[in-house]
Design an enzyme around this catalytic site. Structure first.
Site, PDB file in Angstrom:
ATOM      1  N   ILE A  46       1.326   3.879  -5.224  1.00 36.39           N
ATOM      2  CA  ILE A  46       0.468   3.315  -6.264  1.00 36.39           C
ATOM      3  C   ILE A  46      -0.696   2.556  -5.642  1.00 36.39           C
ATOM      4  CG2 ILE A  46       0.379   1.641  -8.155  1.00 36.39           C
ATOM      5  CD1 ILE A  46       3.254   2.493  -8.846  1.00 36.39           C
TER       6      ILE A  46
ATOM      7  N   GLU B 156      10.132 -10.025 -20.501  1.00 37.20           N
ATOM      8  CA  GLU B 156       9.645  -9.090 -21.513  1.00 37.20           C
ATOM      9  C   GLU B 156      10.686  -8.914 -22.607  1.00 37.20           C
ATOM     10  OE1 GLU B 156       7.614  -6.342 -18.099  1.00 37.20           O
ATOM     11  OE2 GLU B 156       8.987  -5.381 -19.497  1.00 37.20           O
TER      12      GLU B 156
ATOM     13  N   ALA C 256       2.314   0.869 -18.256  1.00 38.24           N
ATOM     14  CA  ALA C 256       1.616   1.449 -17.104  1.00 38.24           C
ATOM     15  C   ALA C 256       1.727   2.957 -17.071  1.00 38.24           C
ATOM     16  CB  ALA C 256       2.139   0.868 -15.807  1.00 38.24           C
TER      17      ALA C 256
ATOM     18  N   HIS D 227       3.850  -3.509 -20.939  1.00 37.20           N
ATOM     19  CA  HIS D 227       4.558  -2.614 -20.010  1.00 37.20           C
ATOM     20  C   HIS D 227       4.300  -1.153 -20.326  1.00 37.20           C
ATOM     21  CE1 HIS D 227       8.164  -2.467 -17.069  1.00 37.20           C
ATOM     22  NE2 HIS D 227       7.264  -1.562 -16.789  1.00 37.20           N
TER      23      HIS D 227
ATOM     24  N   LEU E  35       0.845  -1.206   0.000  1.00 32.62           N
ATOM     25  CA  LEU E  35       0.000   0.000   0.000  1.00 32.62           C
ATOM     26  C   LEU E  35       0.876   1.251   0.000  1.00 32.62           C
ATOM     27  CD1 LEU E  35      -3.139   0.377   0.009  1.00 32.62           C
ATOM     28  CD2 LEU E  35      -2.880   1.102   2.378  1.00 32.62           C
TER      29      LEU E  35
ATOM     30  N   VAL F  14       0.713  -4.638 -11.847  1.00 33.02           N
ATOM     31  CA  VAL F  14       1.263  -3.454 -12.493  1.00 33.02           C
ATOM     32  C   VAL F  14       2.549  -3.055 -11.790  1.00 33.02           C
ATOM     33  CG1 VAL F  14      -0.913  -2.550 -13.396  1.00 33.02           C
ATOM     34  CG2 VAL F  14      -0.239  -1.990 -11.057  1.00 33.02           C
ATOM     35  N   GLY F  15       3.085  -3.972 -11.019  1.00 32.44           N
ATOM     36  CA  GLY F  15       4.287  -3.689 -10.248  1.00 32.44           C
ATOM     37  C   GLY F  15       5.544  -4.056 -11.022  1.00 32.44           C
ATOM     38  N   ARG F  16       6.317  -4.937 -10.454  1.00 32.24           N
ATOM     39  CA  ARG F  16       7.558  -5.343 -11.118  1.00 32.24           C
ATOM     40  C   ARG F  16       7.430  -6.781 -11.592  1.00 32.24           C
ATOM     41  NH1 ARG F  16       8.477  -0.551 -10.904  1.00 32.24           N
ATOM     42  NH2 ARG F  16      10.001   0.506  -9.612  1.00 32.24           N
TER      43      ARG F  16
ATOM     44  N   SER G 177       1.222  -5.238   3.742  1.00 36.98           N
ATOM     45  CA  SER G 177       2.364  -4.354   3.603  1.00 36.98           C
ATOM     46  C   SER G 177       3.390  -4.819   4.613  1.00 36.98           C
ATOM     47  CB  SER G 177       1.917  -2.928   3.949  1.00 36.98           C
ATOM     48  OG  SER G 177       2.282  -2.030   2.956  1.00 36.98           O
ATOM     49  N   ARG G 178       4.627  -4.321   4.495  1.00 41.99           N
ATOM     50  CA  ARG G 178       5.646  -4.686   5.492  1.00 41.99           C
ATOM     51  C   ARG G 178       5.145  -4.334   6.889  1.00 41.99           C
ATOM     52  NH1 ARG G 178      10.867  -2.141   2.891  1.00 41.99           N
ATOM     53  NH2 ARG G 178       9.127  -0.801   2.385  1.00 41.99           N
TER      54      ARG G 178
END
Lengths: 326, 305
Positions: free
Chosen positions: B145, B251, B271, B269, B142, B220-222, B164-165
């Site tokens: 983004i 990719e 985004a 890719h 969180l 949509v992250g890594r 989240s962490r």
């Protein structure tokens, strides 16, 4: 027999929802369904034969409620539909004859708004076109897909701020768009800028989202002038009725690059879609299904049944048709 | 690559662009020192880390404009200490996440293909999609983004929770300390976190099984956040409801099993919509600067913890 005493609801044609949910929805202990489509008699003759029993109709777009039909049913007091749109019902004639109309109310509003926003994001961000590009294995071959346009800060003009338009506005605001609208009359208690003229709305916006009912007034309201006012980068989204847009003009404007793109769930001659649109990457096409989620279809049928039960118990209708979309 | 410094004369609102690489060119450091007192805005176009040393050189800096790359390369608490606001293009990423989710749930691309192949006229209606409202969305990460995604999906009537962490005290959404629990209690996972050793393949076989047969994943992250090989297996076996992906482990090569699946929406890719070309950047900068110097609220402010 007890069933002879139950009031009768006419089903002039087989509703599409039976394919989706089965015939079990057409059950109530408060009334019986009179299935005209199961009779060998042509509709008009069927109506004449049973007219004395018919106080209510569960109407479907395939069998429009015309002035002729209404004339054959002197005891008719209520028309219910599971659609949001009522362009297949002669509303003026119903009004004249004191026939109440109940439709889907706001059951579909969220689903339609979700698709309207989905279509707009799709056109601006090239989602369907890029999906095709990747699935056709063009990414390794041709590299990056052309850049899209950001949603943020886009000015979106909503045509018709009824229950669907309001849901569209809410979603687009959360995305950072600026909302304005056009309708017959300015709406009080609404924070958005009002334009009394749809052409002016188009000139002052980056996108138009059509959410109003189809009436004589709104027929071909989005014409060449409005499209040109929207401009070369402008996007039009239609989740209302095909005939609100002059489709031939829309196709020409798109072919000539006079507008930026379109997201369309409805067309003038469904299921026919102008073939010129198939090759355009800036056009997203949807086969008139903005309302179709299983949750909403179930809800709308339950609502229609409840409207009928209320009617026969002399209670107020749950979703009487109120013409507030434009 | 380059970080661009924008020097703006407050009185005339004129802008003067210089492309500099402050990290490995001695000339640019000299340039920076010379103009230090009038540099109020820094634009980042790539993830070159913005160090404390650089910020020391820019005492007048008030705003960092991020573009495509999120804000992982910035020390946000350092920025807060120095009174520097940060904007980012996190919203573009969030918009794509929402667009992909609507597409997967409501079958927009798939129905479009149905129309374009002439099937609507021939065979009748396309099957139903699924309602967004009431869906439980589990946001993985969180940050900037993830928060933007949450804000948008709330407007669609979705119910938000996150992993989240650390739990975020000021946030109204339900927190799950681990992603497995988040998946058990969600209909959709939206993956927005940074890639670290801990988050590599964070969406693994167990998490996908916990999400369930009707579950949807949006990434949509890594690239390496999802175990892609496992994901493909789940999709092929029908053990997951659908996916929307903007990133892939190799990719631009994408697992070919995905090409035939209607419940899969693929994005190359993209985004970030914000163009990298200079002209359009200029437009963006002017827009932001005008707002900044008119003391108007900035659209894409990142919350600095």
């Amino acid at each position: 027999m007890e069933s002879d005493q139950l009031p009768q609801v006419l089903l002039p044609g087989k509703p599409a929802v039976t394919t989706l949910l089965g015939e079990e929805i057409f059950m109530s202990d408060k009334f019986d369904f009179l299935k005209a489509y199961e009779s060998a008699l042509p509709l008009h003759q069927f109506l004449t034969t049973h007219a004395h029993k018919i106080q209510a109709i569960w109407s479907i777009p395939a069998t429009p409620i015309t002035a002729d039909i209404l004339r054959l049913l002197p005891h008719l007091k209520l028309v219910v539909t599971v659609t949001a749109g009522l362009d297949f019902v002669d509303l003026d004639e119903c009004r004249r004859r004191g026939v109440a109309v109940a439709n889907a109310g706001t059951v579909y509003s969220e689903d339609v708004a979700d698709v309207a926003v989905g279509l707009l994001i799709d056109v601006l961000r090239n989602i369907s076109a890029a999906n095709r590009y990747v699935k056709q294995r063009l990414w390794p071959l041709k590299g990056e897909f052309p850049l899209a346009s950001t949603m943020g800060g886009k000015r979106v003009g909503i045509v018709g701020l009824g229950s669907i338009g309001i849901e569209v506005a809410k979603r687009l605001e959360a995305i950072g768009c600026y909302i304005s609208y056009n309708s017959r009359k300015k709406k009080s208690n609404v924070p958005y800028t009002f334009y009394s003229d749809v052409c002016e709305l188009a000139s002052n916006n980056d996108a138009l989202v059509i959410c109003c009912a189809l009436t004589d007034q709104t027929h071909h309201m989005i014409n060449k002038q409005v499209l040109l006012a929207l401009g070369k980068k402008g996007v039009v989204v239609n989740v209302a009725r095909g005939a609100i847009i002059d489709e031939k003009e829309l196709v020409e404007c798109l072919m000539r690059g006079q507008i930026g793109g379109a997201g369309l769930d409805v067309f003038e001659n469904e299921p026919e879609v102008p073939k010129e649109l198939f090759d355009l990457d800036n056009v997203v096409l949807s086969p008139h299904r903005a309302i179709f989620t299983p949750e909403s279809v179930k809800n709308v049928c339950e609502l229609a049944i409840k409207n009928l039960e209320a009617f026969f118990s002399d209670k107020p209708l749950l979703s009487p048709f109120i013409d507030d979309s434009y | 690559m380059k970080a661009t410094l924008i020097i703006s004369d407050e009185h005339h609102l004129s802008t003067h662009f210089n492309l500099l690489d402050p990290l490995d060119s001695p000339d640019s450091t000299h340039f920076v020192r010379r103009h230090a007192n009038s540099i109020s805005v820094l634009l980042c176009v790539d993830p070159t880390p913005i160090s404390s040393d650089l910020l020391d050189l820019l005492p007048a800096l008030r705003l960092i404009v991020g573009s495509s790359v999120g804000v992982d390369h910035l020390d946000l608490s350092d920025c807060r200490r120095r009174g520097i606001a940060v904007t980012s293009a996190g919203e573009d990423v969030a918009d794509l996440a929402v667009g992909l989710l609507i597409d997967v749930l409501r079958g927009i691309s798939a129905a479009g293909r149905f129309v374009r192949s002439g099937f609507w006229a021939k065979t009748g209606d396309y099957p139903l999609g699924f309602k967004l409202g009431g869906k439980r969305i589990g946001i993985v990460g969180l940050g900037n983004i993830g928060s933007q995604v949450a804000k948008r999906l709330e407007a669609f009537g979705c119910i938000i929770s996150y992993n989240s962490r650390r739990k975020k005290p000021s946030v109204p959404f339900a927190y799950y300390a681990n992603i497995y629990d988040l998946a058990m209690n969600s209909d959709v996972l939206v993956v927005c976190c940074a890639l670290t050793e801990e988050t590599h393949h964070i969406v693994n076989k167990e998490v996908m099984a916990a999400l369930g047969k009707e579950g949807v994943i949006i990434n949509v992250g890594r690239r390496a956040l999802i175990d892609e090989k496992e994901m493909v297996q789940f999709l092929v076996r029908g053990e997951i409801g659908g996916v929307g992906l903007d990133v892939f482990e190799n990719e631009p090569d994408v697992p070919k099993e995905l090409f035939q699946l209607d419940n899969v929406v693929l994005s190359p890719h993209s985004a970030v919509a914000t163009p990298e070309c200079f002209d359009a950047l200029e437009e963006l900068i002017i827009f932001i600067l005008k707002a900044f110097f008119s003391h108007e609220p900035l659209r894409s402010l990142v919350e600095l913890e």
